[in-house]
Design a protein around this motif. Sequence first.
Motif, PDB file in Angstrom:
ATOM      1  N   UNK A  40       8.734   1.881  12.202  1.00 36.54           N
ATOM      2  CA  UNK A  40       7.913   1.126  11.530  1.00 36.54           C
ATOM      3  C   UNK A  40       6.810   1.245  10.499  1.00 36.54           C
ATOM      4  N   UNK A  41       6.162   1.294  10.673  1.00 37.39           N
ATOM      5  CA  UNK A  41       4.963   2.113  10.349  1.00 37.39           C
ATOM      6  C   UNK A  41       5.236   2.616   9.145  1.00 37.39           C
ATOM      7  N   UNK A  42       5.833   2.980   9.336  1.00 41.46           N
ATOM      8  CA  UNK A  42       5.904   4.615   8.246  1.00 41.46           C
ATOM      9  C   UNK A  42       6.455   3.955   6.912  1.00 41.46           C
ATOM     10  N   UNK A  43       8.103   3.222   7.770  1.00 42.12           N
ATOM     11  CA  UNK A  43       9.108   2.148   6.609  1.00 42.12           C
ATOM     12  C   UNK A  43       7.367   1.484   5.910  1.00 42.12           C
ATOM     13  N   UNK A  44       6.467   0.908   6.540  1.00 37.76           N
ATOM     14  CA  UNK A  44       5.517  -0.033   5.725  1.00 37.76           C
ATOM     15  C   UNK A  44       4.611   0.890   4.839  1.00 37.76           C
ATOM     16  N   UNK A  45       4.321   2.127   5.319  1.00 37.35           N
ATOM     17  CA  UNK A  45       3.225   2.802   4.687  1.00 37.35           C
ATOM     18  C   UNK A  45       4.030   2.770   2.977  1.00 37.35           C
ATOM     19  N   UNK A  46       5.396   3.363   3.518  1.00 30.21           N
ATOM     20  CA  UNK A  46       5.942   4.172   2.428  1.00 30.21           C
ATOM     21  C   UNK A  46       6.472   3.208   1.414  1.00 30.21           C
ATOM     22  N   UNK A  47       6.244   1.723   2.046  1.00 34.26           N
ATOM     23  CA  UNK A  47       6.951   1.048   0.871  1.00 34.26           C
ATOM     24  C   UNK A  47       8.041   0.500   0.796  1.00 34.26           C
ATOM     25  N   UNK A  48       9.056   0.775   1.243  1.00 30.87           N
ATOM     26  CA  UNK A  48      10.156   0.709   1.764  1.00 30.87           C
ATOM     27  C   UNK A  48      10.486  -0.448   2.836  1.00 30.87           C
ATOM     28  N   UNK A  51       6.619  -6.990   4.725  1.00 31.25           N
ATOM     29  CA  UNK A  51       6.369  -7.439   5.367  1.00 31.25           C
ATOM     30  C   UNK A  51       6.489  -8.455   5.331  1.00 31.25           C
ATOM     31  N   UNK A  52       5.950  -9.077   4.450  1.00 35.09           N
ATOM     32  CA  UNK A  52       5.842 -10.845   4.236  1.00 35.09           C
ATOM     33  C   UNK A  52       7.680 -11.453   4.642  1.00 35.09           C
ATOM     34  N   UNK A  53       8.418 -10.236   4.407  1.00 40.18           N
ATOM     35  CA  UNK A  53       9.812 -10.902   4.329  1.00 40.18           C
ATOM     36  C   UNK A  53       9.688 -10.910   6.268  1.00 40.18           C
ATOM     37  N   UNK A  54       9.518  -9.594   6.681  1.00 40.96           N
ATOM     38  CA  UNK A  54       9.976  -9.482   8.027  1.00 40.96           C
ATOM     39  C   UNK A  54       8.943 -10.299   9.018  1.00 40.96           C
ATOM     40  N   UNK A  55       7.793 -11.115   8.599  1.00 46.52           N
ATOM     41  CA  UNK A  55       6.947 -11.973   9.233  1.00 46.52           C
ATOM     42  C   UNK A  55       7.887 -12.847   8.840  1.00 46.52           C
ATOM     43  N   UNK A  56       8.807 -13.409   7.758  1.00 48.21           N
ATOM     44  CA  UNK A  56       9.609 -15.110   7.466  1.00 48.21           C
ATOM     45  C   UNK A  56      11.396 -15.258   8.104  1.00 48.21           C
ATOM     46  N   UNK A  57      11.232 -13.192   8.771  1.00 49.63           N
ATOM     47  CA  UNK A  57      12.932 -13.466   9.532  1.00 49.63           C
ATOM     48  C   UNK A  57      12.731 -13.801  10.774  1.00 49.63           C
TER      49      UNK A  57
END
Length: 65
Positions: A40-48, A51-57
Motif C-alpha cells: 500500500x505504501x509503495x503504491x502511494x509513493x509511486x502515485x498509483x 489517498x483521498x479516494x481511499x479515505x473517501x471509500x
Amino acid sequence: MASSPTRTGILIGAVAALTWVAFGFWAFVFVAVAMAIGALVGRIVEGKLDVSALVGAFRGKRSSS
C-alpha cells in the motif's frame, strides 16, 4: 534476468509459507499484514493510489471515477 509478476508472486508465497512453517500462524499473519501495508505504501509513493479516494471509500463515500 528481468523480474515478472509471476516470479514476484512466487517469492511472496515462499516467504509467507516459510514464515508459517518456521514461526507459526501468528508470525505468518504478522508478515502478511506487514507485506500488505508495504504494498500500500509503495503504491502511494509511486502515485498509483489516490489517498483521498481511499479515505473517501473508508468513509462510505462513493465515486464513479
